[in-house]
Design an enzyme around this catalytic site. Structure first.
Site, PDB file in Angstrom:
ATOM      1  N   LYS A 208      -3.039   5.771  -3.866  1.00 42.51           N
ATOM      2  CA  LYS A 208      -4.077   6.750  -3.546  1.00 42.51           C
ATOM      3  C   LYS A 208      -3.886   8.033  -4.347  1.00 42.51           C
ATOM      4  O   LYS A 208      -2.748   8.450  -4.602  1.00 42.51           O
ATOM      5  CB  LYS A 208      -4.039   7.088  -2.050  1.00 42.51           C
ATOM      6  CG  LYS A 208      -4.061   5.885  -1.125  1.00 42.51           C
ATOM      7  CD  LYS A 208      -3.895   6.290   0.317  1.00 42.51           C
ATOM      8  CE  LYS A 208      -3.660   5.081   1.201  1.00 42.51           C
ATOM      9  NZ  LYS A 208      -2.313   4.488   1.016  1.00 42.51           N
TER      10      LYS A 208
ATOM     11  N   ASP B 108       0.844  -1.203   0.000  1.00 43.65           N
ATOM     12  CA  ASP B 108       0.000   0.000   0.000  1.00 43.65           C
ATOM     13  C   ASP B 108       0.876   1.248   0.000  1.00 43.65           C
ATOM     14  O   ASP B 108       1.698   1.445   0.893  1.00 43.65           O
ATOM     15  CB  ASP B 108      -0.889   0.003   1.240  1.00 43.65           C
ATOM     16  CG  ASP B 108      -1.634   1.327   1.407  1.00 43.65           C
ATOM     17  OD1 ASP B 108      -2.567   1.574   0.616  1.00 43.65           O
ATOM     18  OD2 ASP B 108      -1.266   2.114   2.300  1.00 43.65           O
TER      19      ASP B 108
END
Length: 296
Positions: A74, A44
């Site tokens: 993101k 991530d």
């Protein structure tokens, strides 16, 4: 093999992933390579972390096939908007060295920019329909922000990545996620964030030093971090512990050979203070926080 969770569109992701928030770029590639050799299969990152390029390098160094690794990143609010978010995908994939993302999420709900937030999520829907991402979601969204988003879009987020640890377990938000089929994904899953200044936690307590968790850890011959990660796993959450230390990276993955009792889970649940250490999700985004994400 790690335990695996099913997203609401059928994509499967490991329950434990490696986070790289605040990982210095010059340490990130080695941390990712180490994690993948230990057995992690989910990494991530985020455009705002400034280390997507190094994440890609670490994945390549591992020698694993691209399809064997779940890559999550993101979009930062400075890239919200329909066309801007499509371009954010281009920037992230270029830095990571891939042509597809497994999970792409909006980094903040950006309460004062919600029209742009909605446009950004619609761009994620386009990327999903085109096959350029396998799943989409959000991060740091409150239940009311999810409701507001869902009034305007079609695809239910696969995940909402939020601060979640024994001192901030967000029970009401988890219930809202479950009602919509959204996976709760925990950042700071062991309460380890230490860098937020100002009003966001100068006097916060260290979850790692909690006596209840220490006692449970001693009973199992495990560390407090391992107990907290096991707590997440047994309650069906995705957890993203962060470390660049090879020993801790391995320790955080060694959580599949013991089980917490219902009483132990309840004792950990009872530690909730209803107060987080990170920034308030409802805060406004000023110009200082809308820093540009570099092209390269």
């Amino acid at each position: 093999m790690s335990e695996v969770l099913n997203l609401n569109n059928g994509v499967r992701i490991p329950a434990i992933g490696l986070g790289v928030f605040q990982s210095p770029p010059d340490e990130t590639a080695a941390a990712v390579e180490t994690a993948l050799r230990v057995g992690y299969r989910h990494i991530d990152t985020a455009a705002a972390y400034g280390n997507e390029r190094q994440v890609g390098e670490g994945i390549r160094r591992s020698g694993l096939d691209r399809d064997d690794v779940i890559i999550e990143t993101k979009v930062w609010p400075s890239d919200y908007g329909y066309d801007e978010t499509l371009h954010a995908w281009e920037k992230s994939t270029r830095k990571l060295g891939v042509d597809r993302l497994d999970l792409l999420i909006l980094h903040q709900q950006a309460a004062n920019l919600f029209d742009r937030t909605i446009a950004a999520y619609r761009a994620l829907e386009t990327l999903l329909a085109d096959g350029r991402v396998r799943a989409i979601g959000v991060s740091n969204f409150t239940a009311s922000a999810i409701d507001r988003l869902m009034a305007e879009v079609e695809v239910v987020p696969a995940v909402n990545q939020v601060e979640l640890h024994p001192y901030h377990s967000q029970g009401a938000l988890q219930e809202a996620h479950a009602a919509r089929g959204i996976l709760t994904q925990a950042w700071s899953p062991i309460g380890g964030i230490t860098f937020y200044p100002g009003p966001w936690g100068d006097e916060r307590r260290n979850v790692m030093q909690d006596e209840t968790i220490a006692a449970i850890a001693a009973a199992h011959g495990k560390s407090p971090a391992q107990v907290m990660l096991r707590w997440h796993l047994q309650q069906g959450r995705s957890a993203i512990p962060k470390s660049t230390n090879p020993g801790r990276i391995a320790e955080n993955f060694d959580v599949f050979d013991f089980e917490l009792s219902p009483d132990e889970l309840a004792r950990i649940d009872a530690l909730d203070t209803a107060e987080g250490s990170g920034p308030d999700p409802d805060r406004e985004f000023g110009e200082r926080m809308l820093f540009p994400i570099p092209e390269a």
